[in-house]
Design an enzyme around this catalytic site. Structure first.
Site, PDB file in Angstrom:
ATOM      1  N   GLY A  23       0.912  -1.236  -0.175  1.00 23.12           N
ATOM      2  CA  GLY A  23      -0.013   0.008  -0.060  1.00 23.12           C
ATOM      3  C   GLY A  23       0.831   1.181  -0.058  1.00 23.12           C
ATOM      4  N   TYR A 149     -12.836   1.090  14.570  1.00 24.67           N
ATOM      5  CA  TYR A 149     -11.497   1.224  13.994  1.00 24.67           C
ATOM      6  C   TYR A 149     -10.577   1.644  15.250  1.00 24.67           C
ATOM      7  CZ  TYR A 149      -7.342   2.380  11.253  1.00 24.67           C
ATOM      8  OH  TYR A 149      -5.929   2.428  10.603  1.00 24.67           O
ATOM      9  N   LYS A 153      -7.178  -0.142  17.242  1.00 24.10           N
ATOM     10  CA  LYS A 153      -5.962   0.317  17.103  1.00 24.10           C
ATOM     11  C   LYS A 153      -5.366   0.982  18.570  1.00 24.10           C
ATOM     12  CE  LYS A 153      -4.952   0.515  12.791  1.00 24.10           C
ATOM     13  NZ  LYS A 153      -3.554  -0.148  12.321  1.00 24.10           N
ATOM     14  N   PRO A 176       0.770   8.441  13.030  1.00 23.80           N
ATOM     15  CA  PRO A 176       1.032   9.360  11.973  1.00 23.80           C
ATOM     16  C   PRO A 176      -0.341  10.147  11.720  1.00 23.80           C
ATOM     17  CG  PRO A 176       0.561   7.316  10.634  1.00 23.80           C
ATOM     18  CD  PRO A 176       0.315   6.893  12.387  1.00 23.80           C
ATOM     19  N   ILE A 179      -1.816  10.673   5.838  1.00 24.82           N
ATOM     20  CA  ILE A 179      -0.702  10.411   4.882  1.00 24.82           C
ATOM     21  C   ILE A 179      -1.166  10.691   3.511  1.00 24.82           C
ATOM     22  CG2 ILE A 179       1.027   8.676   4.250  1.00 24.82           C
ATOM     23  CD1 ILE A 179      -0.081   7.231   6.953  1.00 24.82           C
TER      24      ILE A 179
END
Length: 327
Positions: A23, A149, A153, A176, A179
């Site tokens: 990815g 989600y 995480k 991050p 992105i």
């Protein structure tokens, strides 16, 4: 690059597996390792879904048996944009929990020296003070739009500390901000904001129509170019050894409204038509400002790619690879 040559990355054999390696971030790491930061005796293996289903314990173990990794960069996840997250909270939670549990347990079982997992700024509390920093991950519930989600995480951070305390594992995580870059998923329906904008702009230019932006364009975001994130990920792998997460982001001063990003993309793609904001669509969170103070203190010399320069590269890549880009 000399700063990458750390003691634990000496002449011993190193095998780094990168899950989700086909990815956006995996491709960036592959390019950066190839061009800038390869060390003798080090092999990188970029894994995709064709190499096995990480939701399945036996298939995950088979990958570790085959490659005998010494290090792991864990990017693989079930991901999607705002609207997909809203609709499939159970699946986002269950599938990510399975993937993460299998990868972490195999890293312990196969005595992997270092595991670096990717989190996301959407894990942070919805009701919070800004800027957000690494100490605030668990200080309130996440935004309800991506609860499945986000909680899955967050458990990576919890388990990094548990594995470290109980088994002495060197597991850490990266948070991050947004992105972007080449090899992204350019789906307009459930992709992220920049690749969606790039694809929409491409089609508006081709068809001679208006460029329609979902929402008001006012939400603020920090964007990190994938090649910058790849360089920083290699630094974390080699030099950052703590179970505490680290935010990898441009500074607060580089936060930009979505409307500005749309204009930058239009400029980069030479789109001359109208930009229209569809205010019937949900904006999501207004801002998620993250502090990169910890990163700046530990790696003060790092230079980020300016967003207009990074967007130009991302747009050129998409135009040159339209046929094969994920969309």
């Amino acid at each position: 690059i000399s700063s990458f040559r750390m003691a634990d990355f000496g002449s011993k054999r190193k095998v780094v597996i990168v899950t989700g390696g086909t990815g956006l971030v995996g491709k960036a790491i592959e390019e950066i390792v190839g061009q800038e930061s390869k060390i003798e005796g080090e092999t990188f293996i970029f894994l995709g879904s064709k190499d096995g289903d990480l939701r399945d314990k036996d298939q995950t173990r088979a990958i570790f048996e085959k490659h005998q990794p010494t290090h792991c960069i864990h990017l693989a996840a079930m991901v999607g944009g705002l609207f997909k997250n809203l609709k499939y909270k159970v699946e986002f939670y269950r599938e990510n929990i399975l993937i993460n549990d299998n990868v972490m347990e195999c890293c312990k079982e196969f005595k992997v020296e270092k595991l670096v997992s990717f989190l996301s700024t959407c894990i942070f509390p919805d009701k919070t003070t800004y800027p957000i920093d690494e100490t605030m991950v668990h200080s309130g519930p996440p935004h309800s739009s991506n609860a499945g989600y986000a909680y899955a995480k967050r458990m990576i951070d919890v388990m990094n500390k548990c594995y470290n305390e109980e088994y002495g594992c060197n597991f850490t995580s990266i948070i991050p901000t947004n992105i972007y870059g080449p090899h992204d998923n350019y789906s307009i329906e459930d992709g992220h904001v920049i690749p969606g904008l790039i694809h929409k702009t491409y089609l508006a230019k081709k068809n001679g129509t208006d460029l329609t932006i979902w929402g008001t364009g006012s939400p603020l975001r920090q964007f990190i170019y994938s090649h910058d994130l790849a360089r920083l990920t290699m630094w974390v792998l080699r030099e950052y050894h703590s179970p505490e997460p680290i935010i990898l982001s441009v500074g607060e001063e580089d936060e930009v409204p979505i409307a500005d990003v749309a204009r930058y993309v239009a400029e980069a793609m030479n789109f001359k038509g109208n930009i229209v904001f569809d205010t019937t669509k949900n904006d999501g969170q207004y801002k998620k400002t993250a502090s990169n103070k910890k990163l700046k203190d530990l790696y003060p010399g790092f230079k980020f790619t300016p967003i207009q320069e990074g967007l130009k590269e991302a747009c050129v890549w998409f135009e040159n690879n339209y046929g094969k880009a994920r969309k």
